[in-house]
Design a protein around this motif. Structure first.
Motif, PDB file in Angstrom:
ATOM      1  N   ALA A 178     107.304 -12.542  69.830  1.00 58.54           N
ATOM      2  CA  ALA A 178     105.731 -12.786  69.644  1.00 58.54           C
ATOM      3  C   ALA A 178     105.688 -14.021  68.581  1.00 58.54           C
ATOM      4  O   ALA A 178     106.802 -14.242  67.868  1.00 58.54           O
ATOM      5  N   ILE A 179     104.587 -14.468  68.407  1.00 57.40           N
ATOM      6  CA  ILE A 179     104.174 -15.485  67.490  1.00 57.40           C
ATOM      7  C   ILE A 179     103.264 -14.508  66.338  1.00 57.40           C
ATOM      8  O   ILE A 179     102.902 -13.823  66.865  1.00 57.40           O
ATOM      9  N   VAL A 180     103.306 -15.179  65.347  1.00 58.14           N
ATOM     10  CA  VAL A 180     102.258 -14.601  64.192  1.00 58.14           C
ATOM     11  C   VAL A 180     100.934 -14.466  64.521  1.00 58.14           C
ATOM     12  O   VAL A 180     100.209 -13.558  64.661  1.00 58.14           O
ATOM     13  N   ALA A 181     100.422 -15.585  65.046  1.00 59.80           N
ATOM     14  CA  ALA A 181      98.877 -15.718  65.526  1.00 59.80           C
ATOM     15  C   ALA A 181      98.803 -16.834  66.362  1.00 59.80           C
ATOM     16  O   ALA A 181      99.729 -17.901  66.342  1.00 59.80           O
ATOM     17  N   ASN A 182      97.728 -16.824  67.257  1.00 60.49           N
ATOM     18  CA  ASN A 182      97.550 -18.078  68.082  1.00 60.49           C
ATOM     19  C   ASN A 182      97.495 -19.383  67.382  1.00 60.49           C
ATOM     20  O   ASN A 182      97.774 -20.352  67.843  1.00 60.49           O
ATOM     21  N   PHE A 415     105.757 -16.033  73.239  1.00 56.51           N
ATOM     22  CA  PHE A 415     104.509 -16.564  72.970  1.00 56.51           C
ATOM     23  C   PHE A 415     103.535 -15.310  72.990  1.00 56.51           C
ATOM     24  O   PHE A 415     102.202 -15.194  73.161  1.00 56.51           O
ATOM     25  N   GLY A 416     104.041 -13.821  72.755  1.00 51.65           N
ATOM     26  CA  GLY A 416     103.249 -12.921  72.704  1.00 51.65           C
ATOM     27  C   GLY A 416     102.696 -12.690  71.230  1.00 51.65           C
ATOM     28  O   GLY A 416     102.716 -13.580  70.405  1.00 51.65           O
ATOM     29  N   LEU A 417     101.817 -11.567  71.143  1.00 49.31           N
ATOM     30  CA  LEU A 417     101.380 -11.207  69.604  1.00 49.31           C
ATOM     31  C   LEU A 417     101.719  -9.775  69.541  1.00 49.31           C
ATOM     32  O   LEU A 417     101.826  -8.879  70.501  1.00 49.31           O
ATOM     33  N   ASP A 418     102.007  -9.489  68.137  1.00 50.32           N
ATOM     34  CA  ASP A 418     102.394  -7.876  67.897  1.00 50.32           C
ATOM     35  C   ASP A 418     101.193  -7.034  68.375  1.00 50.32           C
ATOM     36  O   ASP A 418     101.682  -5.991  68.658  1.00 50.32           O
ATOM     37  N   THR A 419     100.031  -7.611  68.363  1.00 51.01           N
ATOM     38  CA  THR A 419      98.872  -6.729  68.848  1.00 51.01           C
ATOM     39  C   THR A 419      98.610  -6.504  70.446  1.00 51.01           C
ATOM     40  O   THR A 419      97.719  -5.941  70.838  1.00 51.01           O
ATOM     41  N   ASP A 420      99.506  -7.170  71.129  1.00 53.37           N
ATOM     42  CA  ASP A 420      99.594  -7.075  72.652  1.00 53.37           C
ATOM     43  C   ASP A 420      99.647  -5.648  73.196  1.00 53.37           C
ATOM     44  O   ASP A 420      99.520  -5.504  74.491  1.00 53.37           O
ATOM     45  N   ALA A 421     100.218  -4.783  72.400  1.00 54.93           N
ATOM     46  CA  ALA A 421     100.415  -3.268  72.731  1.00 54.93           C
ATOM     47  C   ALA A 421     101.444  -3.162  73.851  1.00 54.93           C
ATOM     48  O   ALA A 421     101.441  -2.416  74.776  1.00 54.93           O
ATOM     49  N   PHE A 432      95.295 -17.702  76.740  1.00 58.97           N
ATOM     50  CA  PHE A 432      95.829 -18.831  75.937  1.00 58.97           C
ATOM     51  C   PHE A 432      97.506 -18.741  75.822  1.00 58.97           C
ATOM     52  O   PHE A 432      98.226 -19.811  75.706  1.00 58.97           O
ATOM     53  N   ASN A 433      97.965 -17.666  75.386  1.00 59.82           N
ATOM     54  CA  ASN A 433      99.557 -17.620  75.278  1.00 59.82           C
ATOM     55  C   ASN A 433     100.059 -17.832  76.514  1.00 59.82           C
ATOM     56  O   ASN A 433     101.302 -18.571  76.535  1.00 59.82           O
ATOM     57  N   PHE A 434      99.805 -17.419  77.688  1.00 61.15           N
ATOM     58  CA  PHE A 434     100.433 -17.585  78.928  1.00 61.15           C
ATOM     59  C   PHE A 434     100.429 -19.190  79.086  1.00 61.15           C
ATOM     60  O   PHE A 434     101.410 -19.727  79.626  1.00 61.15           O
TER      61      PHE A 434
END
Ligand code: BES
Ligand code: MN
Ligand code: MN
Length: 454
Positions: A178-182, A415-421, A432-434
């Motif tokens: 993951a990244i920290v935030a977008n 490119f994910g986020l920690d909050t992506d569950a 955006f991440n994709f």
């Protein structure tokens, strides 16, 4: 390149959604046919994008998909690794939409595997298609996409050891973090290792009436709960003797740098629906979840769990326990320390068994390499911001093995986020991440080729 992505973006997404419809759950054998279908699907997409020598290699478990494009032997070679298997989707009833019927809502793709890791693997397939279609592939590339990451990658380890020449490359590139935030790009430079075990506590030779025998015979559930609770002290330090002996402590400078990572405790608590955090004394939340080892029960069962009540004193109780490891702990060492300690704390009246499941060694990526710098430059260009190095808390067991068997370093450009569950109900992946991934990966190829020349 950007215009090719723009023109084809809807198709890229539709194809990913088709792939996400295949329930490639590696842990549960009733999905074995679907796991294979997911492998065949992605092998076809690699072929269609222009990869050569695409093959589906059988293993003792789920197959491995390989493909490559060697354009010029004098250019550097990037080995892209990812996994097409996904975690079980249970509990299904907690999903807002069915896990294998992907929907796009609020600019996010909701489906099991959307982020971990099918969505991120698909970025690589489409980035490769884009580079091929626009005649801009700057490095040779090999793809190795496996179907057993979520169950420990044991068969991939065998495959890697047996195919060293075929997998020869200059660097391994993985998008599974993951990244920290977008608006805060980052690159994971560390993974924790893992030691996973199952324990079994046995009391009487059969389930007993809890009135007739209760109070006079050990209850394995009570005993197991107490044994597990004793594995942490009041400071949340792990009590297993010598557990911390080999833990690499970070320097004051490194810890200060880590404290710079943007983090909001309020948002963290709100996202998780918790009223407070809890962890090892003396360390920040970011540190607890990345550079410190952990011990957690992942499941615990025994006795009667059906409807209503049954007055029973069970014969057995079980738990699955995982420990996340950090440099320089090793799975073998920690598994042995745990086993010896857990057996030693068993009280009279029960017998205890410990069975190791799987494991993996921790890994740290050096940041002074061109492989890392290329990722920094690629993200700097696509996000318009310099990415910060972070240490991840998860594990990708094969990464340490890549270094051991192939002598190759890994760059974790996720490119994910920690909050992506990921691993949870309602897993999702931002559009955006994709698309940011598809845009950034060709830049990585470009900068890695450029830096390799110097
Ligand atoms: N992609 C994750 C690992 C990950 C997630 C690393 C977030 C860093 C940040 C991977 O698919 C995973 O879940 N690995 C398992 C490994 C295990 C099943 C052997 C894990 O960490 O639990
Ligand atoms: Mn993953
Ligand atoms: Mn995972």
């Amino acid at each position: 390149m950007k215009s090719y992505i723009q023109t084809n973006k809807d198709r890229f997404l539709t194809e990913l959604l088709d792939w996400l419809r295949i329930p490639s759950v590696s842990a549960d054998n009733k999905f074995a046919g679907d796991v294979r279908k997911a492998a065949e699907f992605i092998a076809e997409k690699f072929k269609a994008a222009g990869a050569d020598d695409v093959e589906i290699s059988e293993t003792a478990g789920h197959p491995i998909v390989f493909g490559q494009k060697i354009i010029d032997k004098s250019l550097p070679t990037i080995l892209v690794y990812g996994h097409y298997d996904v975690q079980p989707a249970d509990p299904y009833e907690l999903w807002d939409s069915p896990p294998f019927e992907p929907v796009v809502k609020d600019e996010k793709i909701f489906a099991r595997g959307s982020c971990d890791d099918k969505g991120q693997v698909y970025m690589h397939v489409k980035a490769f298609e884009t580079m091929m279609a626009t005649n801009s592939l700057a490095c040779n590339v090999k793809f190795m996409i496996e179907g057993e990451e979520e169950v420990g990658s044991n068969n991939l380890g065998i495959f890697v050891a047996a195919n060293k020449a075929k997998l020869s490359a200059d660097v391994i590139l993985i998008s599974d973090t993951a990244i920290v935030a977008n608006d805060i790009p980052s690159i994971d430079v560390g993974l924790r290792g893992l030691s996973y075990l199952e324990v079994e506590v046995t009391g009487s030779n059969r389930d007993l009436h809890s009135g007739v025998y209760g109070g006079a015979v050990a209850n394995p559930i009570n005993v197991l709960a107490k044994m597990i609770a004793s594995l942490h002290d009041e400071n949340n330090h792990i009590t297993i003797p010598h557990f911390y002996d080999n833990v690499a402590e970070l320097s004051t400078i490194e810890r200060a740098a880590m404290a710079e990572t943007p983090f909001s405790l309020e948002e963290y608590k709100k996202d998780l629906g918790i009223n407070d955090i809890r962890g090892e004394a003396g360390y920040s939340t970011i540190e607890r979840a990345s550079i410190r080892p952990t011990l957690d029960a992942n499941g615990i069962w025994g006795g009667y769990i059906g409807e209503g009540s049954k007055t029973v004193l069970p014969s057995k109780a079980f738990a699955k326990i995982s420990m996340r490891l950090v440099p320089n702990q090793t799975t073998a060492e920690i598994t042995e320390l745990f086993t010896n300690h857990f057996l030693s704390i068993a009280p009279a009246g029960v017998s205890v068994q410990v069975r190791p499941h799987h494991g993996g060694e921790p890994y740290v990526t050096p940041t002074d390499s061109i492989a890392y710098q290329a990722a920094e430059m690629a993200m700097q260009e696509s996000f318009n911001k310099k990415p910060v190095p972070t240490r991840g808390g998860g594990s990708i067991p094969i990464v340490a093995l890549f270094e051991k068997e192939l002598g190759l370093k890994t760059v974790l450009m996720g490119f994910g986020l920690d909050t992506d569950a990921i691993h949870s109900p309602n897993e999702h992946f931002g559009l955006f991440n994709f698309y940011k991934g598809i845009e950034t990966i060709p830049l990585y190829f470009k900068y890695f080729a450029e830096l390799s020349k110097k």
